[in-house]
Design an enzyme around this catalytic site. Sequence first.
Site, PDB file in Angstrom:
ATOM      1  N   GLU A  49      -2.857  10.104   8.335  1.00 53.56           N
ATOM      2  CA  GLU A  49      -1.200   9.005   8.150  1.00 53.56           C
ATOM      3  C   GLU A  49      -1.027   9.899   9.631  1.00 53.56           C
ATOM      4  O   GLU A  49       0.129   9.754  10.259  1.00 53.56           O
ATOM      5  CB  GLU A  49      -0.837   9.150   6.985  1.00 53.56           C
ATOM      6  CG  GLU A  49      -0.824   8.842   5.984  1.00 53.56           C
ATOM      7  CD  GLU A  49      -0.231   7.393   5.883  1.00 53.56           C
ATOM      8  OE1 GLU A  49       1.358   7.391   6.734  1.00 53.56           O
ATOM      9  OE2 GLU A  49      -0.758   6.485   5.317  1.00 53.56           O
TER      10      GLU A  49
ATOM     11  N   TYR B   8      -0.158   8.254  -2.612  1.00 53.54           N
ATOM     12  CA  TYR B   8      -0.253   8.025  -4.146  1.00 53.54           C
ATOM     13  C   TYR B   8      -1.484   9.019  -5.143  1.00 53.54           C
ATOM     14  O   TYR B   8      -1.297   9.070  -6.460  1.00 53.54           O
ATOM     15  CB  TYR B   8      -0.621   6.661  -4.471  1.00 53.54           C
ATOM     16  CG  TYR B   8       0.667   5.645  -4.945  1.00 53.54           C
ATOM     17  CD1 TYR B   8       1.835   6.368  -3.283  1.00 53.54           C
ATOM     18  CD2 TYR B   8       0.807   4.521  -4.722  1.00 53.54           C
ATOM     19  CE1 TYR B   8       2.933   5.422  -3.038  1.00 53.54           C
ATOM     20  CE2 TYR B   8       1.727   3.530  -4.186  1.00 53.54           C
ATOM     21  CZ  TYR B   8       2.969   4.337  -3.977  1.00 53.54           C
ATOM     22  OH  TYR B   8       4.259   2.887  -3.809  1.00 53.54           O
ATOM     23  N   GLY B   9      -2.918   9.315  -3.952  1.00 51.40           N
ATOM     24  CA  GLY B   9      -3.805   9.976  -4.833  1.00 51.40           C
ATOM     25  C   GLY B   9      -3.507  11.085  -5.770  1.00 51.40           C
ATOM     26  O   GLY B   9      -4.061  11.515  -6.471  1.00 51.40           O
TER      27      GLY B   9
ATOM     28  N   ASP C 253       1.113  -1.305  -0.325  1.00 48.15           N
ATOM     29  CA  ASP C 253      -0.444   0.080   0.093  1.00 48.15           C
ATOM     30  C   ASP C 253       0.958   1.372  -0.245  1.00 48.15           C
ATOM     31  O   ASP C 253       1.806   1.354   0.285  1.00 48.15           O
ATOM     32  CB  ASP C 253      -0.875   0.078   1.076  1.00 48.15           C
ATOM     33  CG  ASP C 253      -2.154   1.218   1.395  1.00 48.15           C
ATOM     34  OD1 ASP C 253      -3.068   1.153   0.474  1.00 48.15           O
ATOM     35  OD2 ASP C 253      -1.692   2.184   1.845  1.00 48.15           O
ATOM     36  N   SER C 254       0.202   2.407   0.048  1.00 55.62           N
ATOM     37  CA  SER C 254       0.820   3.859  -0.505  1.00 55.62           C
ATOM     38  C   SER C 254       1.731   3.803   1.445  1.00 55.62           C
ATOM     39  O   SER C 254       2.468   4.705   1.344  1.00 55.62           O
ATOM     40  CB  SER C 254       0.305   4.292  -0.603  1.00 55.62           C
ATOM     41  OG  SER C 254      -1.010   4.471  -0.055  1.00 55.62           O
TER      42      SER C 254
ATOM     43  N   CYS D 297      -3.419  -0.804  -2.306  1.00 48.95           N
ATOM     44  CA  CYS D 297      -3.147   0.811  -2.612  1.00 48.95           C
ATOM     45  C   CYS D 297      -4.875   0.988  -3.819  1.00 48.95           C
ATOM     46  O   CYS D 297      -4.851  -0.059  -4.679  1.00 48.95           O
ATOM     47  CB  CYS D 297      -2.541   1.034  -3.221  1.00 48.95           C
ATOM     48  SG  CYS D 297      -3.056   2.917  -3.661  1.00 48.95           S
ATOM     49  N   ASN D 298      -5.786   1.395  -3.239  1.00 46.24           N
ATOM     50  CA  ASN D 298      -7.231   1.632  -4.515  1.00 46.24           C
ATOM     51  C   ASN D 298      -6.287   2.435  -5.564  1.00 46.24           C
ATOM     52  O   ASN D 298      -6.841   1.936  -6.728  1.00 46.24           O
ATOM     53  CB  ASN D 298      -8.505   2.361  -3.961  1.00 46.24           C
ATOM     54  CG  ASN D 298      -9.251   1.168  -2.918  1.00 46.24           C
ATOM     55  OD1 ASN D 298     -10.096   0.556  -3.233  1.00 46.24           O
ATOM     56  ND2 ASN D 298      -8.627   1.227  -1.513  1.00 46.24           N
ATOM     57  N   THR D 299      -5.619   3.153  -5.747  1.00 44.37           N
ATOM     58  CA  THR D 299      -5.481   3.361  -6.221  1.00 44.37           C
ATOM     59  C   THR D 299      -4.070   3.533  -7.461  1.00 44.37           C
ATOM     60  O   THR D 299      -4.718   3.406  -8.356  1.00 44.37           O
ATOM     61  CB  THR D 299      -4.183   5.563  -5.966  1.00 44.37           C
ATOM     62  OG1 THR D 299      -5.048   6.078  -4.989  1.00 44.37           O
ATOM     63  CG2 THR D 299      -3.698   6.048  -7.380  1.00 44.37           C
TER      64      THR D 299
ATOM     65  N   CYS E 261     -10.421   3.761  -0.436  1.00 43.43           N
ATOM     66  CA  CYS E 261      -9.745   4.346  -0.012  1.00 43.43           C
ATOM     67  C   CYS E 261      -9.036   3.074   0.737  1.00 43.43           C
ATOM     68  O   CYS E 261      -9.889   3.361   1.793  1.00 43.43           O
ATOM     69  CB  CYS E 261      -8.228   5.161  -0.271  1.00 43.43           C
ATOM     70  SG  CYS E 261      -7.218   5.990   1.096  1.00 43.43           S
ATOM     71  N   THR E 262      -7.528   2.508   1.429  1.00 44.84           N
ATOM     72  CA  THR E 262      -8.038   1.855   2.743  1.00 44.84           C
ATOM     73  C   THR E 262      -8.137   2.359   3.616  1.00 44.84           C
ATOM     74  O   THR E 262      -7.776   1.627   4.589  1.00 44.84           O
ATOM     75  CB  THR E 262      -6.811   0.873   2.301  1.00 44.84           C
ATOM     76  OG1 THR E 262      -5.835   1.240   1.541  1.00 44.84           O
ATOM     77  CG2 THR E 262      -7.499  -0.504   1.488  1.00 44.84           C
ATOM     78  N   HIS E 263      -7.212   3.975   3.386  1.00 43.69           N
ATOM     79  CA  HIS E 263      -7.399   4.648   4.382  1.00 43.69           C
ATOM     80  C   HIS E 263      -8.509   5.089   5.489  1.00 43.69           C
ATOM     81  O   HIS E 263      -8.484   5.326   6.015  1.00 43.69           O
ATOM     82  CB  HIS E 263      -6.122   5.833   4.384  1.00 43.69           C
ATOM     83  CG  HIS E 263      -4.861   5.720   4.245  1.00 43.69           C
ATOM     84  ND1 HIS E 263      -4.604   5.070   3.054  1.00 43.69           N
ATOM     85  CD2 HIS E 263      -3.777   6.364   4.599  1.00 43.69           C
ATOM     86  CE1 HIS E 263      -2.799   5.118   2.958  1.00 43.69           C
ATOM     87  NE2 HIS E 263      -2.395   5.765   3.449  1.00 43.69           N
TER      88      HIS E 263
END
Length: 268
Positions: free
Chosen positions: A155, A45-46, A13-14, A76-78, A187-189
Amino acid sequence: MTDKMVKAIGIFDSGIGGLTVLKEIIQKLPQEDTVYLGDTARVPYGTKSPETVTRYSFENTAFLLKQEIKLLVVACNTSSAISLHEIKKTVPIPVIGVLEPGARAAVKATKSKRVGVIGTEATIGSGAYPDTIKRLDSRIEVFSTPCPLFVPLVEEGWMDNEITLMVAERYLGPLKKERIDTLLLGCTHYPLLKGILKDVMGDGVSLIDSAQETAIEVERILSQKGLLRKISGEGKHGYFVTDAPGRFASLGERFLGFRIDRVEKIDT
């Protein structure tokens, strides 16, 4: 590790968001070893170009392949929206993204056929979620909006404060007006913000994150390929980041629910 039955599941993931996927995989397949890579030096990354996201994704993939993994999860979805197809074409092991499992869950959940999608600018700009949802059910109306500040807020560990609430109200206002009954967290966040998102959207809107569905898909593919680890006991879990391992460990423990003993910093 030459025995295919004891190779690990690789996940990248990012940043820390992909730990939501890892947590579900560990709960569903506790006997499996995992290797997680968070590209914390280059998050988010987005906001990056498709070319840059693809380059980062292939660098992450190359590192995990060196760990002799048996399956790769692009958490990472992106990266899933932009790079998954190319990664699948070039690696010799099964590759799973988070986009399609999330889309399937949203299609199952909606009753009004009005689905909202939130994600990074790159994920939303790709149109991948509406395309996938409409391929599964063409009757569904999809309303998408980018939420670029959510990743840095997570983050920073700002999952529950007034600033994050104000940002969420600003982003989600247009989706509330569309009377959606399902909100896909693209988004995984974003699952780390579920409390605030639920407060803003209200009880009538189902929140969908792809982590659980992705874990189900991981089990299905491993079983299908004869790669499930058959022995009992708890698997081992390795963690790698490209920056700030101490910060990753302290934040990561909050939503994994257990102590992260060691995080190794690497250069991709």
